[in-house]
Design a protein around this motif. Sequence first.
Motif, mmCIF file in Angstrom:
data_model
loop_
_atom_site.group_PDB
_atom_site.id
_atom_site.type_symbol
_atom_site.label_atom_id
_atom_site.label_comp_id
_atom_site.label_asym_id
_atom_site.label_seq_id
_atom_site.Cartn_x
_atom_site.Cartn_y
_atom_site.Cartn_z
ATOM 1 N N LEU A 51 0.822 -1.213 0.000
ATOM 2 C CA LEU A 51 0.000 0.000 0.000
ATOM 3 C C LEU A 51 0.853 1.260 0.000
ATOM 4 N N GLN A 52 1.953 1.245 0.744
ATOM 5 C CA GLN A 52 2.828 2.419 0.757
ATOM 6 C C GLN A 52 3.523 2.582 -0.594
ATOM 7 N N ASN A 53 3.998 1.496 -1.176
ATOM 8 C CA ASN A 53 4.648 1.579 -2.490
ATOM 9 C C ASN A 53 3.697 2.083 -3.569
ATOM 10 N N LEU A 54 2.415 1.765 -3.450
ATOM 11 C CA LEU A 54 1.413 2.231 -4.410
ATOM 12 C C LEU A 54 0.939 3.654 -4.115
ATOM 13 N N GLY A 55 1.369 4.206 -2.992
ATOM 14 C CA GLY A 55 0.946 5.550 -2.615
ATOM 15 C C GLY A 55 -0.439 5.608 -2.002
ATOM 16 N N LYS A 56 -0.951 4.471 -1.568
ATOM 17 C CA LYS A 56 -2.296 4.412 -0.982
ATOM 18 C C LYS A 56 -2.308 4.797 0.497
ATOM 19 N N VAL A 57 -1.178 4.634 1.173
ATOM 20 C CA VAL A 57 -1.057 5.044 2.575
ATOM 21 C C VAL A 57 0.245 5.815 2.752
ATOM 22 N N ASN A 58 0.266 6.666 3.765
ATOM 23 C CA ASN A 58 1.461 7.437 4.094
ATOM 24 C C ASN A 58 1.829 7.136 5.544
ATOM 25 N N LEU A 59 2.904 6.412 5.729
ATOM 26 C CA LEU A 59 3.334 6.042 7.079
ATOM 27 C C LEU A 59 4.146 7.139 7.755
ATOM 28 N N ARG A 60 4.475 8.195 7.017
ATOM 29 C CA ARG A 60 5.271 9.322 7.515
ATOM 30 C C ARG A 60 6.741 8.973 7.704
ATOM 31 N N GLU A 61 7.122 7.755 7.403
ATOM 32 C CA GLU A 61 8.511 7.309 7.494
ATOM 33 C C GLU A 61 8.679 6.104 6.578
ATOM 34 N N LYS A 62 9.911 5.696 6.356
ATOM 35 C CA LYS A 62 10.134 4.508 5.529
ATOM 36 C C LYS A 62 9.479 3.297 6.175
ATOM 37 N N PHE A 63 9.004 2.404 5.337
ATOM 38 C CA PHE A 63 8.338 1.210 5.828
ATOM 39 C C PHE A 63 9.203 0.463 6.846
ATOM 40 N N GLU A 64 10.486 0.332 6.567
ATOM 41 C CA GLU A 64 11.379 -0.424 7.442
ATOM 42 C C GLU A 64 11.401 0.153 8.849
ATOM 43 N N TYR A 65 11.434 1.474 8.969
ATOM 44 C CA TYR A 65 11.427 2.119 10.290
ATOM 45 C C TYR A 65 10.078 1.916 10.983
ATOM 46 N N TRP A 66 9.010 2.058 10.201
ATOM 47 C CA TRP A 66 7.670 1.861 10.754
ATOM 48 C C TRP A 66 7.523 0.451 11.316
ATOM 49 N N ALA A 67 7.927 -0.551 10.530
ATOM 50 C CA ALA A 67 7.806 -1.954 10.958
ATOM 51 C C ALA A 67 8.698 -2.229 12.167
ATOM 52 N N ASP A 68 9.913 -1.685 12.173
ATOM 53 C CA ASP A 68 10.801 -1.870 13.323
ATOM 54 C C ASP A 68 10.185 -1.292 14.589
ATOM 55 N N ASN A 69 9.597 -0.116 14.480
ATOM 56 C CA ASN A 69 8.954 0.507 15.645
ATOM 57 C C ASN A 69 7.794 -0.330 16.162
ATOM 58 N N LEU A 70 7.024 -0.916 15.257
ATOM 59 C CA LEU A 70 5.937 -1.793 15.690
ATOM 60 C C LEU A 70 6.481 -2.993 16.451
ATOM 61 N N CYS A 71 7.536 -3.588 15.917
ATOM 62 C CA CYS A 71 8.100 -4.790 16.537
ATOM 63 C C CYS A 71 8.763 -4.491 17.880
ATOM 64 N N GLU A 72 9.194 -3.260 18.097
ATOM 65 C CA GLU A 72 9.802 -2.874 19.379
ATOM 66 C C GLU A 72 8.761 -2.561 20.450
ATOM 67 N N ASN A 73 7.537 -2.313 20.039
ATOM 68 C CA ASN A 73 6.456 -1.992 20.975
ATOM 69 C C ASN A 73 6.033 -3.260 21.705
ATOM 70 N N LYS A 74 6.179 -3.275 23.013
ATOM 71 C CA LYS A 74 5.861 -4.468 23.812
ATOM 72 C C LYS A 74 4.361 -4.793 23.820
ATOM 73 N N ALA A 75 3.527 -3.845 23.460
ATOM 74 C CA ALA A 75 2.082 -4.072 23.408
ATOM 75 C C ALA A 75 1.678 -4.829 22.145
#
Length: 80
Positions: A51-75
């Motif tokens: 979705l980000q590559n197609l421009g359908k969503v804007n994560l405000r950061e690179k996908f890799e950083y977004w995914a890393d932040n999710l994985c670091e969240n203990k919740a």
Amino acid sequence: MFVTDTHTIIWYSTGKTSNLSTKVLRAFEKADKGESVIYIPTVVLWETAILQNLGKVNLREKFEYWADNLCENKALRLFI
């Protein structure tokens, strides 16, 4: 314990919580307090990248950083 879908985790992680129902927002808030866990299926990460590559969503950061932040969240836990 909860399982999230693609748009729900995108909206929550990018601060667009007005798109979430009250019940879903409460589930994320409980997880943030350590009272529960929200599982993220790996296919959600795959779909988000597309979705980000197609421009359908804007994560405000690179996908890799977004995914890393999710994985670091203990919740949140990645569900393989």
